[in-house]
Design an enzyme around this catalytic site. Sequence first.
Site, PDB file in Angstrom:
ATOM      1  N   LYS A   1       0.841  -1.062   0.136  1.00 33.06           N
ATOM      2  CA  LYS A   1      -0.017  -0.115   0.078  1.00 33.06           C
ATOM      3  C   LYS A   1       1.050   1.230  -0.002  1.00 33.06           C
ATOM      4  O   LYS A   1       0.397   2.363  -0.463  1.00 33.06           O
ATOM      5  CB  LYS A   1      -0.830  -0.030   1.136  1.00 33.06           C
ATOM      6  CG  LYS A   1      -1.992  -1.349   1.465  1.00 33.06           C
ATOM      7  CD  LYS A   1      -2.813  -1.233   0.438  1.00 33.06           C
ATOM      8  CE  LYS A   1      -3.993  -2.283   0.568  1.00 33.06           C
ATOM      9  NZ  LYS A   1      -3.568  -3.654   0.602  1.00 33.06           N
TER      10      LYS A   1
HETATM   11  C1  LIG Z   1      -4.054  -4.939   0.044  1.00 26.07           C
HETATM   12  C2  LIG Z   1      -3.374  -5.840   0.012  1.00 26.07           C
HETATM   13  C3  LIG Z   1      -3.593  -7.010  -0.789  1.00 26.07           C
HETATM   14  C4  LIG Z   1      -4.705  -6.950  -1.828  1.00 26.07           C
HETATM   15  O1  LIG Z   1      -4.760  -5.964  -2.758  1.00 26.07           O
HETATM   16  P1  LIG Z   1      -5.895  -5.464  -3.385  1.00 26.07           P
HETATM   17  O2  LIG Z   1      -5.395  -4.178  -4.476  1.00 26.07           O
HETATM   18  O3  LIG Z   1      -7.019  -5.034  -2.626  1.00 26.07           O
HETATM   19  O4  LIG Z   1      -6.220  -6.488  -4.430  1.00 26.07           O
HETATM   20  C5  LIG Z   1      -2.852  -8.215  -1.050  1.00 26.07           C
HETATM   21  N1  LIG Z   1      -1.800  -8.227   0.032  1.00 26.07           N
HETATM   22  C6  LIG Z   1      -1.513  -7.274   1.045  1.00 26.07           C
HETATM   23  C7  LIG Z   1      -0.231  -7.734   1.940  1.00 26.07           C
HETATM   24  C8  LIG Z   1      -2.275  -6.176   1.078  1.00 26.07           C
HETATM   25  O5  LIG Z   1      -2.036  -5.507   1.929  1.00 26.07           O
END
Ligand SMILES: *Cc1c(COP(=O)(O)O)cnc(C)c1O
Length: 495
Positions: free
Chosen positions: A112
């Site tokens: 993120k």
């Molecule tokens: C948010 C997240 C995901 C999923 O990603 P999306 O874009 O919501 O599909 C997968 N792994 C981790 C560690 C995340 O923080």
Amino acid sequence: MEIIYQSTRNAQERATASEAILKGLASDGGLFVPTQIPAFTVPFAEMAKMDYRQVAYEVMKLFLTDFTEEELKHCIASAYDEKFDTGEIAPLREADGAHYLELFHGATIAFKDMALSILPHLLTTAAKKNNVNEEIVILTATSGDTGKAALAGFADVPGTSIIVFYPKDGVSPIQEKQMVTQRGANTTVVGIRGNFDDAQNGVKAMFNNRELAEAMKAKGFRFSSANSINIGRLVPQIVYYVYAYTRLLAAGTLRDGELLNVVVPTGNFGNILAAYYAKCAGLPIGKLICASNDNKVLYDFFQTGTYDRKREFILTTSPSMDILISSNLERLIYKIAGDDADKNAELMRALAEEGVYHITPQMREELADFCGGYATTEQTAATIRNLYEKTGYIIDTHTAVAASVYNTYRQKSGDNAVTVIASTASPYKFTRSVMTAIDTKYDSMGDFELVDELSRLSGTKVPQAIEDIRSAEVLHKTVCAKDKMQETVEKILGL
Ligand SMILES: *Cc1c(COP(=O)(O)O)cnc(C)c1O
């Protein structure tokens, strides 16, 4: 070429890139999508000589056309700096026949950070450009990682405040500790008694509440979103797929134009959608492999063409993927419906009212590049253990879901194309699940003992993000019922 954005539910609702970033969600509840996906202009061989920031500029300028060169370069330089613990920003690591794209080297050690370290800069720039004088209130639902990354990005940013809702019993101990210890006078963290879908629905309902918007305006506030429904989250995520391709090109692993497969551990469908946009813009991507955990609503969708959220919500060891309503899938549905907002709006109405929708055979044909797979909690743990025993490389639970799905895919299909696995979190963020997957003897150890043991086993330094919370004070203790989210926000803002 000027890129204009429109709502996935109403072709009449249009916005420039900066307006779409400010709004977050379209006023009809739809998501902003580019009316046309631009094509990459600089040859990949050329980008192979650039660093991350330069690639970011070449990619983002195509999508955010109302930002000036100076504005965009300033945002990029402010985001991708020493907050990352490596100058490569998103390094590749080869293990057991796949290339792991490590997207967790930012401040909060999950992918993120790749988008949320730049979003505050894009948003404050967009506010200036559009003469917005109200304080921007970032309202965010999190399954664990977005919350902390958004808090870190927006803490003490002038002209903004941020309120994060997370499922009280649905995140890892380290994820929770990271959030509730957040400093910054403009930050609030609230646990809800409910799951991530409840949190996300509550936030979306507030965005669509006209009365609330009026009350906010009267007090000098306006909402925006740091969730991946914001196009300002999605565009920065396109960058690292281009970056990965060009690094593999530079290393001679790929020939120019050769197809690259990508495997993405998926929850809200933002990360894999960015890979799809990269492909639409001309990046030579072959298969887009969408990996789910036990909440396999997306796997079933790719299998059958029916999206059905009416099922049990399962808490897994990959909590950031514990999601039954994948918001960003709407952007793909809109695209495969032939950019038809009315058709998409009808399907989304069915999802909201009946909990299910079916796509047409013609739409299914448009999904040929996608391939769905899923891994159970046991398969995920076995994948972590096997990879560690075979190579010494330790991956987190989310990444392991993707690795497990990839192993199955490769065996079944015989497809040996060069493959990138999006590595979405540091194993330090999910230490307990990772360590007990390697050996059950770790069951009895404390969380921070496990951190030190992980450091020893993997030969990696404990990330600063973890050191920071060892002794940090809990600053946020509010918990509310899932139907009291709006009241909580009104209280926080003094409405
Ligand atoms: C948010 C997240 C995901 C999923 O990603 P999306 O874009 O919501 O599909 C997968 N792994 C981790 C560690 C995340 O923080």
